[in-house]
Motif scaffolding. Structure first.
Motif, PDB file in Angstrom:
ATOM      1  N   GLU A   1     -43.023 -54.617  35.056  1.00 43.99           N
ATOM      2  CA  GLU A   1     -42.957 -53.578  33.972  1.00 43.99           C
ATOM      3  C   GLU A   1     -42.688 -52.207  34.602  1.00 43.99           C
ATOM      4  O   GLU A   1     -41.808 -51.453  33.955  1.00 43.99           O
ATOM      5  CB  GLU A   1     -44.474 -53.492  33.362  1.00 43.99           C
ATOM      6  N   ASN A   2     -42.932 -51.938  35.681  1.00 53.04           N
ATOM      7  CA  ASN A   2     -42.579 -50.739  36.273  1.00 53.04           C
ATOM      8  C   ASN A   2     -41.150 -50.574  36.592  1.00 53.04           C
ATOM      9  O   ASN A   2     -40.299 -49.530  36.369  1.00 53.04           O
ATOM     10  CB  ASN A   2     -43.478 -50.557  37.743  1.00 53.04           C
ATOM     11  N   SER A   3     -40.386 -51.799  36.793  1.00 50.81           N
ATOM     12  CA  SER A   3     -39.010 -51.648  37.149  1.00 50.81           C
ATOM     13  C   SER A   3     -38.001 -51.264  35.806  1.00 50.81           C
ATOM     14  O   SER A   3     -37.129 -50.936  35.868  1.00 50.81           O
ATOM     15  CB  SER A   3     -38.613 -53.269  37.349  1.00 50.81           C
ATOM     16  N   LYS A   4     -38.715 -51.466  34.752  1.00 50.28           N
ATOM     17  CA  LYS A   4     -38.083 -51.136  33.358  1.00 50.28           C
ATOM     18  C   LYS A   4     -37.685 -49.621  33.411  1.00 50.28           C
ATOM     19  O   LYS A   4     -36.510 -49.232  32.733  1.00 50.28           O
ATOM     20  CB  LYS A   4     -39.026 -51.092  32.206  1.00 50.28           C
TER      21      LYS A   4
ATOM     22  N   TYR B   1     -36.385 -55.944  25.482  1.00 46.69           N
ATOM     23  CA  TYR B   1     -37.519 -55.847  26.504  1.00 46.69           C
ATOM     24  C   TYR B   1     -37.956 -54.440  26.940  1.00 46.69           C
ATOM     25  O   TYR B   1     -38.896 -54.299  27.517  1.00 46.69           O
ATOM     26  CB  TYR B   1     -37.556 -56.794  27.512  1.00 46.69           C
ATOM     27  N   GLY B   2     -36.988 -53.476  26.576  1.00 51.81           N
ATOM     28  CA  GLY B   2     -37.601 -52.126  27.099  1.00 51.81           C
ATOM     29  C   GLY B   2     -37.072 -51.638  28.454  1.00 51.81           C
ATOM     30  O   GLY B   2     -37.609 -50.567  28.884  1.00 51.81           O
ATOM     31  N   VAL B   3     -35.844 -52.455  29.093  1.00 53.02           N
ATOM     32  CA  VAL B   3     -35.522 -52.011  30.222  1.00 53.02           C
ATOM     33  C   VAL B   3     -34.451 -50.870  30.090  1.00 53.02           C
ATOM     34  O   VAL B   3     -33.745 -50.627  29.176  1.00 53.02           O
ATOM     35  CB  VAL B   3     -34.826 -53.247  30.941  1.00 53.02           C
ATOM     36  N   ASN B   4     -34.712 -49.767  30.860  1.00 52.47           N
ATOM     37  CA  ASN B   4     -33.847 -48.519  30.579  1.00 52.47           C
ATOM     38  C   ASN B   4     -32.495 -49.055  30.949  1.00 52.47           C
ATOM     39  O   ASN B   4     -32.227 -49.514  32.008  1.00 52.47           O
ATOM     40  CB  ASN B   4     -34.278 -47.318  31.826  1.00 52.47           C
ATOM     41  N   THR B   5     -31.387 -48.680  30.153  1.00 59.91           N
ATOM     42  CA  THR B   5     -30.188 -48.855  30.260  1.00 59.91           C
ATOM     43  C   THR B   5     -29.620 -47.389  30.248  1.00 59.91           C
ATOM     44  O   THR B   5     -27.951 -47.602  30.022  1.00 59.91           O
ATOM     45  CB  THR B   5     -29.436 -49.679  29.258  1.00 59.91           C
ATOM     46  N   ALA B   6     -29.936 -46.348  30.613  1.00 53.72           N
ATOM     47  CA  ALA B   6     -29.367 -45.143  30.672  1.00 53.72           C
ATOM     48  C   ALA B   6     -29.586 -44.721  31.926  1.00 53.72           C
ATOM     49  O   ALA B   6     -30.378 -44.775  32.690  1.00 53.72           O
ATOM     50  CB  ALA B   6     -29.638 -44.261  29.346  1.00 53.72           C
TER      51      ALA B   6
END
Length: 659
Positions: free
Chosen positions: A492-495, A570-575
Motif C-alpha cells: 500500500e505504501n508503495s503506491k 488500484y491507486g498507484v501514483n503515475t505522476a
C-alpha cells in the motif's frame, strides 16, 4: 566552574582526537587521554545541561536504534565509469578534450579506497546528518553510527555549511582482529574488509560500531563551488576544516603520467594498511567539470581505473542456465569451490554462447577464475595442457529452461533469449525487480516470497500485487497475521512512489534509475509518456536514441498498457511531483551556462534558472534554447553561434530573476 571545565575538556580532547585519528601524530599517551575522558564523562553526568553537541563522549558507549530513516540526497551520489588500461584512460581524456576545446586539462589521481561511500552534512561547522550512498538518489540515515568513528569530526575548525563525501573503511589489522574474535565466538567470518565495514555501519546497536575501529577518508565537497576553483583546492580545504584526506593524491598534466601512477600503486597496494581496488582520476578544474557535465549514470569528468582482478584456478564441474527479467538466458559455471579475493567462489558467469566458443570452455576443464572489478566471478582462461580427453563441449539450450518455449538469438545480439512474454522465470524476476529498493521499495517481498505468491497463483504480474489481502497471505507457509499485514502495508505504501520509481520498476530495457527520473520529470505523467513518440524522447537532454526506442517499444505493447491501466485503477501514483518553479521567459527552456559570472556564483545561477522553470545542461547542442555567456566564454559560445542558438549575457538572467 563545571561549565568552564566541560568546555576546556571538550576542546582539549577534540584536539587530541584530531591529532591521533586524522594526523596520526598523538600528542598524549593513552592513560592521560583516558583520564581526561573519564573526568569529562563524570562532569557531563553531573551537569548534562552543560554538555556540548560535539563532545567526544558521543563516541563512548552506544544505544540501540529502531531502524534507519531514508535520506534524499540533494546532490546525487553518482557511480563512476571504469577504465582498465592506458587505452581506456586515453579515450576518457580525448572525450573530455573534444568537448572543451583548447583548454588545458590537469588531472588529480587518488587512491580508490575499498569501503562504503557516505555523505555528511555540517551546518555552522557541526555534524547534523550522515547517510549511505544507497541508490545514489536515496540513502539511509546513519548519523548516530558515523558519530562513533573517531576520524569523523563532530565540529569543524570553521563554522561553515558544507556537504562532504567520503569512504568508510576497516583497516586490515582491525579486520583481522574482528574475524579472529568471531571465529572464537563461533560466528560467521566476514569475507573482506569492505563487507565488514558495510555490515558494521548498518548495525542498529551503535556500540558495535564504536568497538570495530572503522576509519574514513574524505575525497570531495558536494557544494564545491564555495571552497575553491579546483578539486585539489577542495582537498586542501577539507584538510584545513579538520577532515582526514588521503595524502597520496597527485596532480598530472598528461594522462600517460596518470597511467604510470596507476601502475605504481597497483604494485604497491599490498603495502597499504587498508584495501584499495583502483585509482580515481578527476579533472581538476571545477569549471571544466561543470562544462563536461554528466551522462545518465556518471560524471564525464571522472573515471575509476580498476586494478586487474585477482585470479585463481578451479575445475568446471557443470553448467546451469538462468533466465533474467528481459528473457536473457545466461550460462553459469558450477565450480569446485575456490578462495578468491577473500571469498569462496563456486559459481562464475560464462556470459553467452560466443564467449564460451571463443575460449573453448568445456565441462571438466581446469579454468582460471577471476573477479571482474573484484566483484563478479568469471572464467577468463582454460588450461588446455590439463585436458585428458574426457572434457565435454557445452551445448546451448534450444528452449527456455523455465517455460520450455523456443530460445532464440536475435540479430546483432550475443545473448540467447526467451521471447515468450509469459515465461514464468521472467515474470518472477520482473516482480522481484519491481519490488526492489531502487524501484517501488516493497519491504518483505524478496525472491522466496515472490516464488511463493506466483506458485500459489496469487500474483502473475506486478499489478496483481495490489490485489493481495491478509486473509490470502496467512494461508501460505511462513506467513502469520503480522507478517501478512506488514507486507500488505508495504504494498500500500508503495503506491505513493513517484513516477520515476515506477518507470524503473517496470523494467524497461536501458532505463535505469537516473534515466527514469529524467524522463519522469520531463513528461510528468505516464499518460503523457505513453503518448510521446521516439522523437519526443530524444529531445530530452541525456536521453539517447537507444533509450528512446526502448521506451516507445515498451509502451507499444498491449500487455504493458494493460498493466499501467490496472496500476492506475488500484491507486498507484503515475505522476511525478512538480518542482516548484516560477513562470518566466526561461520556463521549459534548456539553458547552458558558460564563462565566468560576476553577479552570481555558478551555483546561484543554476538554482535561479531551475526555479524559473529552466533546465540546465552541461553542453551545447541543437536541443539547447539559450546560452548565457559570462566573461571568457570559450568553445560553448562558439558552438552556440554555429548552431544559431540564442546567446544572452548575465544581465539578461538578472533581469528575469528580478521581474
Amino acid at each position: 566552574m563545571a561549565k568552564k571545565r566541560i568546555k576546556e575538556l571538550t576542546d582539549l580532547l577534540s584536539k587530541y582526537d584530531y591529532h591521533y585519528h586524522v594526523l596520526d601524530k598523538p600528542l598524549v599517551d593513552d592513560p592521560t587521554y583516558d583520564g581526561l575522558l573519564a573526568e569529562l564523562v563524570k562532569l557531563e553526568k553531573q551537569h548534562p545541561e552543560y554538555a556540548l553537541s560535539h563532545s567526544p563522549t558521543q563516541r563512548v558507549g552506544g544505544k540501540v536504534l529502531e531502524g534507519f530513516d531514508t535520506v534524499q540526497h540533494n546532490i546525487p551520489m553518482l557511480s563512476l565509469g571504469n577504465a582498465f588500461n592506458l587505452s581506456d584512460l586515453q579515450d576518457f581524456a580525448k572525450r573530455a578534450q573534444k568537448k572543451i576545446g583548447d583548454s588545458t586539462l590537469t588531472y588529480v589521481a587518488e587512491l580508490k579506497i575499498d569501503g562504503l561511500a557516505v555523505t555528511l552534512r555540517y551546518e555552522n561547522g557541526k555534524l547534523v546528518r550522515g547517510a549511505t550512498r544507497g541508490d545514489g538518489q536515496v540513502g539511509e540515515d546513519i548519523t548516530e553510527n558515523l558519530k562513533k568513528i573517531k576520524s569523523i569530526p563532530l565540529q569543524l575548525t570553521r563554522a561553515v555549511n558544507i556537504e562532504v563525501r567520503g569512504e568508510v573503511y576497516m583497516p586490515k589489522t582491525s579486520f583481522d582482529r574482528l574475524n579472529e574474535q568471531r571465529k572464537k565466538d563461533d560466528k560467521p567470518q566476514f569475507a573482506n574488509p569492505r563487507n565488514a565495514a558495510a555490515g558494521t555501519l548498518r548495525q542498529l546497536d551503535t556500540s558495535i560500531v564504536a568497538n570495530r575501529n572503522l576509519s574514513v577518508y574524505f575525497y570531495s565537497i558536494a557544494n564545491s563551488d564555495e571552497f575553491g576553483n579546483t578539486h585539489s583546492e577542495n582537498l586542501e580545504a577539507l584538510k584545513e576544516l579538520g577532515f582526514k584526506v588521503n595524502s597520496n593524491y597527485q596532480l598530472f598534466n598528461s594522462i600517460e603520467d596518470v597511467a604510470l601512477y596507476c601502475e605504481r600503486w597497483q604494485q604497491k597496494r599490498e603495502e597499504l594498511p587498508y584495501e584499495i581496488d583502483g585509482i580515481v582520476i578527476k579533472i581538476d578544474s571545477l569549471s571544466i567539470q561543470k562544462e563536461l557535465g554528466f551522462t545518465a549514470k556518471s560524471p564525464r569528468w571522472a573515471i575509476a581505473f580498476k586494478f586487474p582482478a585477482q585470479r585463481s584456478f578451479s575445475v568446471l564441474k557443470d553448467v546451469t542456465f538462468t533466465v533474467g527479467r528481459t528473457g536473457t538466458i545466461t550460462p553459469t559455471a558450477i565450480l569446485d569451490p575456490v578462495k578468491l579475493a577473500g571469498t569462496t567462489v563456486s559459481r562464475a558467469s560464462l556470459h553467452n554462447e560466443d564467449y564460451i566458443a571463443q575460449k573453448d570452455i568445456r565441462i571438466g576443464d581446469t579454468v582460471v577464475v577471476q573477479k571482474a572489478g573484484d566483484i563478479i566471478p568469471e572464467i577468463v582462461e582454460v588450461i588446455n595442457d590439463n585436458r585428458i580427453g574426457k572434457e565435454q563441449k557445452l551445448k546451448m539450450p534450444t528452449e527456455c529452461p523455465a517455460c520450455k518455449k523456443e530460445a532464440v538469438r536475435l540479430p546483432e545480439e550475443a545473448a540467447l533469449r526467451c521471447i515468450n512474454p509469459q515465461c514464468t522465470a521472467q515474470i518472477k524476476e520482473r516482480i522481484i525487480h519491481f519490488s526492489s529498493r531502487g524501484a517501488m521499495d516493497i519491504d518483505g517481498l524478496g525472491p522466496a516470497v515472490v516464488e511463493q505468491l506466483y506458485d500459489n497463483n496469487l500474483v502473475k504480474n506486478v499489478a496483481d500485487l495490489y490485489t493481495l489481502e491478509v486473509d490470502e497471505l496467512i494461508k501460505l507457509e511462513r506467513f502469520r497475521e503480522k507478517s501478512a499485514q506488514n507486507l500488505v502495508n508495504a504494498i500500500e505504501n508503495s503506491k505513493k512512489q513517484p513516477l520515476s520509481k515506477l518507470l524503473f520498476g517496470l523494467g524497461i530495457r536501458f532505463v535505469g534509475q537516473k534515466a527514469g527520473r529524467i524522463i519522469a520529470e520531463r513528461f510528468e505523467s505516464i499518460d503523457h509518456l505513453i503518448e510521446a513518440d521516439k522523437e519526443d524522447l530524444e529531445e530530452v537532454p541525456e536521453i539517447g536514441e537507444k533509450i528512446a526506442q526502448s521506451v516507445t517499444d515498451f509502451f507499444s505493447q498491449a500487455q504493458a498498457r494493460d498493466i499501467v491501466k490496472r496500476l492506475k485503477e488500484y491507486g498507484v501514483n503515475t505522476a511525478q511531483p512538480k518542482t516548484q518553479t516560477t513562470s518566466s521567459a526561461l520556463s521549459g527552456k534548456t539553458v547552458v551556462l558558460t564563462g565566468s559570472l560576476t553577479q552570481l556564483t555558478r551555483k546561484e545561477a543554476k538554482e535561479q534558472i531551475e526555479k524559473l522553470g529552466g533546465k540546465i545542461t552541461g553542453s551545447v547542442s541543437k536541443k539547447t534554447d539559450v546560452v548565457i555567456a559570462g566573461e571568457n566564454a570559450g568553445s560553448k559560445l562558439d558552438k552556440a553561434k554555429e548552431l544559431g542558438i540564442s546567446i544572452q549575457n548575465e544581465d539578461y538572467l538578472i533581469k528575469i530573476i528580478k521581474s
